[in-house]
Design a protein around this motif. Structure first.
Motif, PDB file in Angstrom:
ATOM      1  N   ILE A  85       0.821  -1.147   0.062  1.00 50.46           N
ATOM      2  CA  ILE A  85      -0.115   0.114  -0.027  1.00 50.46           C
ATOM      3  C   ILE A  85       0.746   1.240  -0.120  1.00 50.46           C
ATOM      4  CG2 ILE A  85      -1.639   1.465   1.512  1.00 50.46           C
ATOM      5  CD1 ILE A  85      -2.758  -1.527   2.399  1.00 50.46           C
ATOM      6  N   ARG A  86       2.028   1.336   0.947  1.00 54.84           N
ATOM      7  CA  ARG A  86       2.880   2.362   1.009  1.00 54.84           C
ATOM      8  C   ARG A  86       3.334   2.675  -0.571  1.00 54.84           C
ATOM      9  NH1 ARG A  86       6.405   1.006   6.326  1.00 54.84           N
ATOM     10  NH2 ARG A  86       4.952   2.291   7.785  1.00 54.84           N
ATOM     11  N   LEU A  87       3.811   1.683  -1.302  1.00 52.21           N
ATOM     12  CA  LEU A  87       4.632   1.788  -2.532  1.00 52.21           C
ATOM     13  C   LEU A  87       3.612   2.293  -3.568  1.00 52.21           C
ATOM     14  CD1 LEU A  87       6.695   1.288  -4.655  1.00 52.21           C
ATOM     15  CD2 LEU A  87       6.157  -1.294  -4.603  1.00 52.21           C
ATOM     16  N   ALA A  88       2.394   1.633  -3.492  1.00 50.99           N
ATOM     17  CA  ALA A  88       1.195   2.352  -4.372  1.00 50.99           C
ATOM     18  C   ALA A  88       0.960   3.559  -4.302  1.00 50.99           C
ATOM     19  CB  ALA A  88      -0.142   1.278  -4.322  1.00 50.99           C
ATOM     20  N   VAL A  89       0.649   3.975  -2.782  1.00 48.38           N
ATOM     21  CA  VAL A  89       0.424   5.442  -2.577  1.00 48.38           C
ATOM     22  C   VAL A  89       1.560   6.332  -3.037  1.00 48.38           C
ATOM     23  CG1 VAL A  89       0.066   6.883  -0.723  1.00 48.38           C
ATOM     24  CG2 VAL A  89      -1.117   4.711  -0.556  1.00 48.38           C
ATOM     25  N   TYR A  90       2.664   5.790  -2.969  1.00 49.42           N
ATOM     26  CA  TYR A  90       3.891   6.604  -3.345  1.00 49.42           C
ATOM     27  C   TYR A  90       3.664   6.857  -4.769  1.00 49.42           C
ATOM     28  CZ  TYR A  90       8.358   8.094  -4.896  1.00 49.42           C
ATOM     29  OH  TYR A  90       9.369   8.611  -5.531  1.00 49.42           O
ATOM     30  N   GLU A  91       3.423   5.736  -5.545  1.00 50.76           N
ATOM     31  CA  GLU A  91       3.060   5.989  -7.037  1.00 50.76           C
ATOM     32  C   GLU A  91       2.069   6.798  -7.403  1.00 50.76           C
ATOM     33  OE1 GLU A  91       5.375   1.887  -8.579  1.00 50.76           O
ATOM     34  OE2 GLU A  91       3.383   1.996  -8.337  1.00 50.76           O
ATOM     35  N   ILE A  92       0.895   6.622  -6.684  1.00 50.32           N
ATOM     36  CA  ILE A  92      -0.216   7.512  -7.032  1.00 50.32           C
ATOM     37  C   ILE A  92      -0.001   9.091  -6.723  1.00 50.32           C
ATOM     38  CG2 ILE A  92      -2.542   7.840  -6.248  1.00 50.32           C
ATOM     39  CD1 ILE A  92      -2.734   4.818  -5.746  1.00 50.32           C
ATOM     40  N   ARG A  93       0.330   9.292  -5.507  1.00 50.29           N
ATOM     41  CA  ARG A  93       0.733  10.669  -5.178  1.00 50.29           C
ATOM     42  C   ARG A  93       2.058  11.336  -5.480  1.00 50.29           C
ATOM     43  NH1 ARG A  93      -3.256  11.979  -1.290  1.00 50.29           N
ATOM     44  NH2 ARG A  93      -5.130  10.737  -1.892  1.00 50.29           N
ATOM     45  N   PHE A  94       2.976  10.584  -5.632  1.00 52.62           N
ATOM     46  CA  PHE A  94       4.527  11.351  -6.303  1.00 52.62           C
ATOM     47  C   PHE A  94       5.003  10.979  -7.284  1.00 52.62           C
ATOM     48  CE2 PHE A  94       3.836  11.070  -1.495  1.00 52.62           C
ATOM     49  CZ  PHE A  94       4.178  12.428  -1.216  1.00 52.62           C
ATOM     50  N   GLU A  95       4.296   9.966  -8.247  1.00 55.41           N
ATOM     51  CA  GLU A  95       4.889   9.574  -9.342  1.00 55.41           C
ATOM     52  C   GLU A  95       4.031  10.046 -10.516  1.00 55.41           C
ATOM     53  OE1 GLU A  95       7.847   7.679 -10.611  1.00 55.41           O
ATOM     54  OE2 GLU A  95       8.641   8.107  -8.716  1.00 55.41           O
ATOM     55  N   GLU A  96       4.244  11.035 -11.338  1.00 53.24           N
ATOM     56  CA  GLU A  96       3.380  11.613 -12.058  1.00 53.24           C
ATOM     57  C   GLU A  96       3.333  10.579 -13.358  1.00 53.24           C
ATOM     58  OE1 GLU A  96       4.229  15.615 -13.319  1.00 53.24           O
ATOM     59  OE2 GLU A  96       4.198  16.312 -11.032  1.00 53.24           O
ATOM     60  N   ASP A  97       4.043   9.603 -13.936  1.00 54.46           N
ATOM     61  CA  ASP A  97       4.390   8.960 -15.064  1.00 54.46           C
ATOM     62  C   ASP A  97       3.501   7.745 -14.739  1.00 54.46           C
ATOM     63  OD1 ASP A  97       6.522   8.200 -13.565  1.00 54.46           O
ATOM     64  OD2 ASP A  97       7.737   7.435 -15.253  1.00 54.46           O
ATOM     65  N   ILE A  98       3.080   7.223 -13.608  1.00 53.10           N
ATOM     66  CA  ILE A  98       2.419   5.892 -13.273  1.00 53.10           C
ATOM     67  C   ILE A  98       1.083   6.355 -13.102  1.00 53.10           C
ATOM     68  CG2 ILE A  98       2.486   4.167 -11.846  1.00 53.10           C
ATOM     69  CD1 ILE A  98       5.423   4.447 -11.095  1.00 53.10           C
ATOM     70  N   PRO A  99       0.312   5.923 -13.970  1.00 49.69           N
ATOM     71  CA  PRO A  99      -1.057   5.842 -14.047  1.00 49.69           C
ATOM     72  C   PRO A  99      -1.841   5.181 -12.489  1.00 49.69           C
ATOM     73  CG  PRO A  99      -0.739   5.149 -16.139  1.00 49.69           C
ATOM     74  CD  PRO A  99       0.640   4.968 -15.365  1.00 49.69           C
ATOM     75  N   THR A 100      -2.756   5.964 -11.882  1.00 46.51           N
ATOM     76  CA  THR A 100      -3.153   5.150 -10.659  1.00 46.51           C
ATOM     77  C   THR A 100      -3.867   3.716 -10.936  1.00 46.51           C
ATOM     78  OG1 THR A 100      -4.162   7.643  -9.961  1.00 46.51           O
ATOM     79  CG2 THR A 100      -5.244   5.634  -9.002  1.00 46.51           C
ATOM     80  N   GLY A 101      -4.343   3.504 -12.224  1.00 47.19           N
ATOM     81  CA  GLY A 101      -4.905   2.245 -12.148  1.00 47.19           C
ATOM     82  C   GLY A 101      -3.551   1.158 -12.225  1.00 47.19           C
ATOM     83  N   VAL A 102      -2.868   1.607 -12.814  1.00 50.75           N
ATOM     84  CA  VAL A 102      -1.488   0.577 -12.912  1.00 50.75           C
ATOM     85  C   VAL A 102      -0.850   0.462 -11.385  1.00 50.75           C
ATOM     86  CG1 VAL A 102       1.020   0.486 -13.737  1.00 50.75           C
ATOM     87  CG2 VAL A 102      -0.936   1.267 -15.255  1.00 50.75           C
ATOM     88  N   ALA A 103      -0.767   1.610 -10.682  1.00 54.80           N
ATOM     89  CA  ALA A 103       0.070   1.439  -9.396  1.00 54.80           C
ATOM     90  C   ALA A 103      -0.974   0.352  -8.456  1.00 54.80           C
ATOM     91  CB  ALA A 103      -0.050   2.880  -8.544  1.00 54.80           C
ATOM     92  N   ILE A 104      -2.341   0.517  -8.503  1.00 51.50           N
ATOM     93  CA  ILE A 104      -3.166  -0.227  -7.916  1.00 51.50           C
ATOM     94  C   ILE A 104      -3.064  -1.663  -8.318  1.00 51.50           C
ATOM     95  CG2 ILE A 104      -5.619  -0.892  -7.292  1.00 51.50           C
ATOM     96  CD1 ILE A 104      -6.070   2.270  -7.228  1.00 51.50           C
ATOM     97  N   ASN A 105      -3.145  -2.127  -9.822  1.00 54.63           N
ATOM     98  CA  ASN A 105      -3.205  -3.355 -10.309  1.00 54.63           C
ATOM     99  C   ASN A 105      -1.745  -3.743  -9.923  1.00 54.63           C
ATOM    100  OD1 ASN A 105      -4.145  -5.259 -12.185  1.00 54.63           O
ATOM    101  ND2 ASN A 105      -2.225  -4.990 -13.160  1.00 54.63           N
ATOM    102  N   GLU A 106      -0.586  -3.191  -9.997  1.00 55.03           N
ATOM    103  CA  GLU A 106       0.646  -3.709  -9.634  1.00 55.03           C
ATOM    104  C   GLU A 106       0.746  -4.268  -8.106  1.00 55.03           C
ATOM    105  OE1 GLU A 106       3.051  -4.648 -11.421  1.00 55.03           O
ATOM    106  OE2 GLU A 106       1.977  -3.866 -13.435  1.00 55.03           O
ATOM    107  N   ALA A 107       0.199  -3.340  -7.264  1.00 52.06           N
ATOM    108  CA  ALA A 107       0.123  -3.595  -5.720  1.00 52.06           C
ATOM    109  C   ALA A 107      -0.795  -4.915  -5.600  1.00 52.06           C
ATOM    110  CB  ALA A 107      -0.372  -2.482  -4.988  1.00 52.06           C
ATOM    111  N   VAL A 108      -1.961  -4.911  -6.155  1.00 56.96           N
ATOM    112  CA  VAL A 108      -2.682  -6.261  -5.966  1.00 56.96           C
ATOM    113  C   VAL A 108      -2.095  -7.442  -6.459  1.00 56.96           C
ATOM    114  CG1 VAL A 108      -5.001  -7.439  -6.791  1.00 56.96           C
ATOM    115  CG2 VAL A 108      -4.926  -4.767  -6.237  1.00 56.96           C
ATOM    116  N   GLU A 109      -1.313  -7.462  -7.703  1.00 58.78           N
ATOM    117  CA  GLU A 109      -0.524  -8.573  -8.387  1.00 58.78           C
ATOM    118  C   GLU A 109       0.526  -8.962  -7.337  1.00 58.78           C
ATOM    119  OE1 GLU A 109      -1.548 -10.534 -10.749  1.00 58.78           O
ATOM    120  OE2 GLU A 109      -3.025  -9.203 -10.737  1.00 58.78           O
ATOM    121  N   LEU A 110       1.150  -7.887  -6.735  1.00 56.58           N
ATOM    122  CA  LEU A 110       2.426  -8.310  -5.606  1.00 56.58           C
ATOM    123  C   LEU A 110       1.732  -8.782  -4.489  1.00 56.58           C
ATOM    124  CD1 LEU A 110       4.866  -5.444  -6.171  1.00 56.58           C
ATOM    125  CD2 LEU A 110       5.152  -7.828  -6.562  1.00 56.58           C
ATOM    126  N   ALA A 111       0.507  -8.681  -4.083  1.00 57.65           N
ATOM    127  CA  ALA A 111      -0.139  -9.006  -2.813  1.00 57.65           C
ATOM    128  C   ALA A 111      -0.531 -10.689  -3.208  1.00 57.65           C
ATOM    129  CB  ALA A 111      -1.507  -8.263  -2.690  1.00 57.65           C
TER     130      ALA A 111
END
Length: 131
Positions: A85-111
């Protein structure tokens, strides 16, 4: 290395934070980087930069999580799920080049790969509230 492989390595390093004192983190990062024999210099630099940036924003990230996760605080979350969740929140809030959906999907896959049976749905639920 693919973005997914890099993200997985970042997850593994950020996961270590929960088990070491803050003063030990630079040494842990060095030890971790020493194990990345197959990673090129560019990938290694990216991984190190991103891990350090996540750790810099960790307090802010945890506030976001605590204010969004219903009936859960970061102190009660399982460490695998919390790290994802921390990694995905970082990507959502601080990484402009990573779409929110991608950050969430990648976190779910790693989970699914690293968590328990219900980890993926928990991670997805918390991140959906944050997004």
């Amino acid at each position: 290395m693919t973005r997914r492989e890099i993200r997985e390595l970042i997850f593994k390093m950020v996961f270590r934070v929960e088990f070491h004192d803050e003063t030990e983190i630079p040494e842990q990062l060095r030890l971790f980087m020493d194990t990345l024999e197959s990673a090129g210099e560019e990938d290694r630099a990216y991984i190190e930069h991103k891990v350090q940036d996540i750790l810099t924003h960790l307090e802010e990230i945890d506030v976001i999580i605590d204010s969004s996760a219903q009936n859960w605080k970061t102190s009660r979350m399982a460490k695998v799920e919390l790290t994802l969740i921390r990694l995905a929140v970082y990507e959502i809030r601080f990484e402009e080049d990573i779409p929110t959906g991608v950050a969430i999907n990648e976190a779910v896959e790693l989970a699914k790969a690293y968590g328990e049976e219900n980890s993926a749905s928990f991670v997805n639920g918390v991140l959906a509230r944050i997004a």
